[in-house]
Each structure stands twice: as structure tokens, then as C-alpha cells.
Scaffold this motif. Structure first.
Motif, PDB file in Angstrom:
ATOM      1  N   GLY A 130       0.833  -1.193   0.000  1.00 25.14           N
ATOM      2  CA  GLY A 130       0.000   0.000   0.000  1.00 25.14           C
ATOM      3  C   GLY A 130       0.865   1.238   0.000  1.00 25.14           C
ATOM      4  O   GLY A 130       2.069   1.170   0.279  1.00 25.14           O
ATOM      5  N   VAL A 148       1.057   5.577   1.038  1.00 31.89           N
ATOM      6  CA  VAL A 148       0.536   6.790   1.663  1.00 31.89           C
ATOM      7  C   VAL A 148       1.133   7.978   0.921  1.00 31.89           C
ATOM      8  O   VAL A 148       2.360   8.147   0.886  1.00 31.89           O
ATOM      9  CB  VAL A 148       0.894   6.882   3.160  1.00 31.89           C
ATOM     10  N   TYR A 207      -4.339   2.726  -1.038  1.00 26.72           N
ATOM     11  CA  TYR A 207      -3.657   3.990  -0.755  1.00 26.72           C
ATOM     12  C   TYR A 207      -4.435   4.800   0.273  1.00 26.72           C
ATOM     13  O   TYR A 207      -5.632   4.583   0.509  1.00 26.72           O
ATOM     14  CB  TYR A 207      -3.508   4.813  -2.037  1.00 26.72           C
ATOM     15  N   VAL A 208      -3.724   5.745   0.876  1.00 26.88           N
ATOM     16  CA  VAL A 208      -4.326   6.771   1.733  1.00 26.88           C
ATOM     17  C   VAL A 208      -3.656   8.086   1.366  1.00 26.88           C
ATOM     18  O   VAL A 208      -2.437   8.133   1.135  1.00 26.88           O
ATOM     19  CB  VAL A 208      -4.119   6.476   3.226  1.00 26.88           C
ATOM     20  N   LEU A 255      -4.865   2.327   6.043  1.00 28.09           N
ATOM     21  CA  LEU A 255      -4.221   1.562   4.979  1.00 28.09           C
ATOM     22  C   LEU A 255      -4.146   0.084   5.338  1.00 28.09           C
ATOM     23  O   LEU A 255      -4.403  -0.782   4.496  1.00 28.09           O
ATOM     24  CB  LEU A 255      -2.821   2.122   4.712  1.00 28.09           C
TER      25      LEU A 255
END
Length: 337
Positions: free
Chosen positions: A120, A122, A144-145, A306
Motif C-alpha cells: 500500500g 501513503v 492507498y491513503v 491503509l
């Protein structure tokens, strides 16, 4: 040259498949003697697993990618610490890429995360081409964040209400009888639509019935150099200025240095307000009045969001907005007269 599972296979006189099973903790159908022999050879050869290769084979990664504009900024350092601490709770590691907010560096960082097959990503502190980066991550099915950025219809965001934080800080200056208040933005472009802190400053002046003077606004970057240079410009251009609000604490620190060099007393001659409340704000003398945004807690929230996506769990919230807090210290005083 680093040892491989083939080297261990030859030394231990077992198949590569057996070595792979043992090193991955699968001891089914493997005798105790064989297991111990494989582990002993691996230790003697100083074998280290290739996590990237393993993730490509298993399609499971334990790596989170963090794309950061300025890791030297204490605000982002605290945020990354929060993300990392939460990641460790979920047995995940972090890979950090610093971009200095350069579009090409941001693009390269996202591509690198894709190539490393991270679990993932960020995206932190971006304000350009965000939708393009999200399209890339979506194309490769990478969770994703987005932190410090939000727009209507966007999910998986963690951010602070910059507008209200800036509005409160400038209103506080107005309440202290300041009428000529400058602002130093960290956005290079004047009037950037994402510069919510500038918008909060402008609205606070409007609410107080004060004019919006473009000569009281300076743009640069979120660093000490901008604060120093732009504070000098404000002083030279506005002889009657009595307060300066800054886009972040690093800008405020630079402005602080410039005001001191120009013989202006803080807060007797000029009041000063920052934004972030990094640890440097309490090491200044006088201590900086600033707007606190909880960087570590933002990181924790982003890491949790996430990790939940990676595990396929239902998210408690898809968008989290933190409220900032005005921290009243020593760099603001009431204007007499």
C-alpha cells in the motif's frame, strides 16, 4: 555475494523446494533433522531472504510506501513515525521516498512503489497531480491513503481543517487589536486553490472589516528560507505592519530570525503566529504561538486506514478530518493604540 536458497540446497543436500518450505516456516512433511540442517546452513551462510522477490512470487508484500514532500520537516517526520508505529503493529515495514514537492520526483516515487510491489501507499502533502497518482495506484490495485489533501468525492483521506485553524489564529491577532497583518504562504503560486490557510487568513480579515491588501501576502515554500526572505520583504513594503501569520512553523522560524536581525522585538513590536506546533516552536525564545495539528495522530490514522484496506477489512471511516488547536504562547501581544 549474498547466499541464495540454491546455495543452501547444495550445502544441505536437499531440494530447493524443501529449503523454500523450511525458510518460510512450513515444516510439514519435513523431518526434524532436515529442518535443523537447513536452518543451520542458512545461518552459517548468513542467508537473508529477498523480500521483493518473495512478494513478487507470493503477490503478498509487507512493505508500505510513503511518499513525503520533506522528511527534514519535523511535522512530516512525526507523521511518518505514526505511520511506521501503526505499520509495525500489523507486521508491516515502511519505505520512504522524499520528493521536495517536485512533480517529477513525485511521479518517480510512485512508480518506484509500484515496481517494489508494495502492499500500500501513503501520499503525503501533495497538491499537484494527485488524481494522476491515484489512477496509477488504482491501475495496479494498490491500496492507498492520501494525507493533507482532500476534495469532494475523494475517499481514503486523512487531513486537518487548515481553513478553520488559520481563521482562528488570525482572528486571535485581530482580537489583540492588530489591524495590519501580513501572511507568508508555503505555496509558490499566489492564491492557490488548495491554500486553505491563506483563505482562512483572508476570511478572518473580511469578518473583522479589514481590507485585503495583496502587498501583505508573500508566497514561497514551507521552509525557513522563505520565512526569512519574505519577512524582510513585508517589513520593507509595509512600515506599519504589526503582526505576521505564517503557513507553517518553519516559515515562522525564518521570519523570527529576520525580525530579530531588523531590530524588531517579538511580540512588543511585531506579533508572530505559526502553524503545525513542531518541537522547534517551544525551543524559541519567546516561545512560538502556533496552530497545532496532531502529526503523529494523523500518521496513526493513516496507517490504520491503509492496514485495514490491505487486510480487506471494513473501514470505520473513509475520510478523517482532525480539528486544529490554537496554542497561545509568547509571540503574540495586544497592540496598544
Amino acid at each position: 555475494m549474498a547466499a541464495t536458497i540454491k546455495d543452501i540446497s547444495q550445502e544441505a543436500k536437499v531440494s530447493i523446494a524443501t529449503v523454500s518450505k523450511v525458510l518460510n516456516g512450513d515444516y510439514s512433511k519435513v523431518s526434524e533433522e532436515t529442518k535443523l540442517r537447513v536452518l543451520s546452513v542458512a545461518k552459517r551462510l548468513h542467508y537473508r531472504p529477498n523480500l521483493l522477490a518473495r512478494s513478487l512470487v507470493n503477490r503478498k508484500s509487507t512493505l508500505l510506501g510513503l511518499v513525503v514532500p520533506d522528511i527534514a520537516n519535523p511535522y512530516y517526520a512525526d507523521m511518518c513515525r505514526g505511520i511506521s508505529d501503526k505499520a509495525q503493529q500489523h507486521k508491516l515495514s515502511t519505505l520512504i521516498s522524499n520528493t521536495d514537492r517536485q512533480p517529477q520526483s513525485e511521479h518517480s516515487a510512485v512508480r518506484t512503489m509500484v515496481e517494489y510491489n508494495v502492499a500500500g501507499v501513503v501520499l503525503i502533502g501533495m497538491y499537484k497531480n494527485v488524481s494522476d497518482h491515484l489512477d496509477t495506484l488504482k491501475h495496479y490495485n494498490i491500496p492507498y491513503v492520501v494525507v493533507d489533501y482532500h476534495e469532494p468525492g475523494m475517499d481514503f483521506t486523512v487531513y486537518v481543517d487548515d481553513y478553520s485553524g488559520s481563521h482562528e489564529a488570525v482572528t486571535y491577532l485581530v482580537e489583540k487589536n492588530h489591524r495590519v497583518i501580513g501572511y507568508i504562504s508555503g505555496f509558490p503560486e499566489q492564491g492557490h486553490p488548495r491554500d486553505y490557510r491563506l483563505q482562512g487568513y483572508q476570511q478572518a480579515l473580511k469578518d473583522a472589516g479589514l481590507p485585503l491588501d495583496p502587498f501583505l501576502i508573500e508566497n514561497g515554500r514551507f521552509n525557513i528560507e522563505t520565512g526569512y526572505q519574505k519577512a524582510i520583504t513585508l517589513l520593507q513594503r509595509n512600515q506599519d505592519i504589526t503582526a505576521i501569520a505564517c503557513g507553517n512553523d518553519l516559515i515562522a522560524l525564518g521570519a523570527f530570525q529576520a525580525l530579530r536581525e531588523y531590530g524588531r522585538r517579538i511580540p512588543e513590536d511585531i506579533s508572530l503566529v505559526g502553524f503545525d506546533d513542531v518541537y522547534l516552536s517551544t525551543t524559541m525564545e519567546p516561545r512560538l504561538t502556533t496552530v497545532r495539528q496532531p502529526a503523529y495522530e494523523l500518521g496513526i490514522a493513516a496507517g490504520k486506514m491503509l492496514a485495514q484496506q490491505i487486510k480487506g477489512e471494513e473501514l470505520e471511516e473513509k475520510n478523517i478530518c482532525f480539528k486544529p488547536t490554537l496554542i497561545k504562547r509568547d509571540t503574540v501581544s495586544a497592540r496598544v493604540g
